[in-house]
Design an enzyme around this catalytic site. Sequence first.
Site, PDB file in Angstrom:
ATOM      1  N   SER A 112       0.814  -1.218   0.000  1.00  0.00           N
ATOM      2  CA  SER A 112       0.000   0.000   0.000  1.00  0.00           C
ATOM      3  C   SER A 112       0.848   1.269   0.000  1.00  0.00           C
ATOM      4  O   SER A 112       0.447   2.281  -0.592  1.00  0.00           O
ATOM      5  CB  SER A 112      -0.941  -0.006   1.206  1.00  0.00           C
ATOM      6  OG  SER A 112      -0.208  -0.147   2.399  1.00  0.00           O
ATOM      7  N   GLY A 136       8.106  -0.412   0.401  1.00  0.00           N
ATOM      8  CA  GLY A 136       7.612  -0.359   1.769  1.00  0.00           C
ATOM      9  C   GLY A 136       8.243  -1.458   2.610  1.00  0.00           C
ATOM     10  O   GLY A 136       9.133  -2.184   2.150  1.00  0.00           O
ATOM     11  N   GLU A 184      10.815  -8.747  -4.608  1.00  0.00           N
ATOM     12  CA  GLU A 184      11.293  -7.523  -3.947  1.00  0.00           C
ATOM     13  C   GLU A 184      12.767  -7.651  -3.590  1.00  0.00           C
ATOM     14  O   GLU A 184      13.548  -6.706  -3.754  1.00  0.00           O
ATOM     15  CB  GLU A 184      10.476  -7.255  -2.685  1.00  0.00           C
ATOM     16  CG  GLU A 184       9.062  -6.799  -2.978  1.00  0.00           C
ATOM     17  CD  GLU A 184       8.192  -6.696  -1.740  1.00  0.00           C
ATOM     18  OE1 GLU A 184       7.200  -5.968  -1.799  1.00  0.00           O
ATOM     19  OE2 GLU A 184       8.498  -7.347  -0.716  1.00  0.00           O
TER      20      GLU A 184
HETATM   21  C1  A5P Z   1       4.973  -6.815  -0.022  1.00  0.00           C
HETATM   22  O1  A5P Z   1       5.290  -8.137  -0.210  1.00  0.00           O
HETATM   23  C2  A5P Z   1       5.594  -6.310   1.204  1.00  0.00           C
HETATM   24  O2  A5P Z   1       6.932  -6.574   1.372  1.00  0.00           O
HETATM   25  C3  A5P Z   1       5.313  -4.857   1.442  1.00  0.00           C
HETATM   26  O3  A5P Z   1       6.332  -4.033   0.994  1.00  0.00           O
HETATM   27  C4  A5P Z   1       5.144  -4.691   2.880  1.00  0.00           C
HETATM   28  O4  A5P Z   1       4.224  -5.685   3.264  1.00  0.00           O
HETATM   29  C5  A5P Z   1       4.635  -3.310   3.252  1.00  0.00           C
HETATM   30  O5  A5P Z   1       3.340  -3.165   2.795  1.00  0.00           O
HETATM   31  P1  A5P Z   1       2.472  -1.909   3.174  1.00  0.00           P
HETATM   32  O6  A5P Z   1       3.133  -0.742   2.543  1.00  0.00           O
HETATM   33  O7  A5P Z   1       1.131  -2.212   2.559  1.00  0.00           O
HETATM   34  O8  A5P Z   1       2.410  -1.818   4.654  1.00  0.00           O
END
Ligand code: A5P
Length: 232
Positions: free
Chosen positions: A30, A84, A105
């Site tokens: 998000s 994130g 990621e």
């Molecule tokens: C996705 O797999 C995650 O690594 C996100 O980067 C992490 O969960 C952070 O997500 P939000 O920005 O939705 O908190």
Amino acid sequence: MDFEALKRQAAARALEWVRPGMRLGLGTGSTARHFVDLLGQKVKNGLDVIGVPTSEATRQQAERCGIRLSTLDETPALDLTIDGADEVGPDLCLIKGGGGALLREKIVASASSSMVVIADESKWVAVLGRFPLPIEIVPFGMAATRRAVEDVVGLSRNSDRLTLRRGKDGHPFVTDGGHFILDAALERIPDPRSLGVRLTSIAGVVEHGLFIGLAKVAILAGPEGIRVVERS
Ligand code: A5P
């Protein structure tokens, strides 16, 4: 507290790290979604960058935003990844993978000269582990892999603190790479580096959500303002 507003503030600050011509890793989740949206606005106003998305969801969003996209096969070295995190701890060690995109990621962040993490201040912790650690595994031999993970993380057999992630339909959640995810509620991870090495040594484990030595900067937005933390 308006967490969406805080995430957007962190995402907006991250634009200061972006330069024309950069090859950017685009995170998932998000907070990263806010960044991609804001980056798209800059692109519409003439900024020329190229993005490598860390998930199918981000790829679709970036396409809608008009951001020129590439892959690591075409563009194997990136300048910067913005993403994130589920937790940000000492030395900017992270837990990631709450959205299930940890493998891509980590590959994208590892291919980048720099990684900037964007988050609301609630993600900052003194010790990692409050957020369950995502561990991506291959479906083949899952029960055996689970036992090996239990041994490595110090949980008893069939502990309810190690759960197979499921989707809304009740079926196992499947990652973009076709794998499953075990979530390990460990409460405290005092030595993330050592745990990461031991998890990676398990044959059925594809990757884990501990990101160590990757993030150089964390932008944390809280009610008192934005805090920028740099890894020393
Ligand atoms: C996705 O797999 C995650 O690594 C996100 O980067 C992490 O969960 C952070 O997500 P939000 O920005 O939705 O908190």
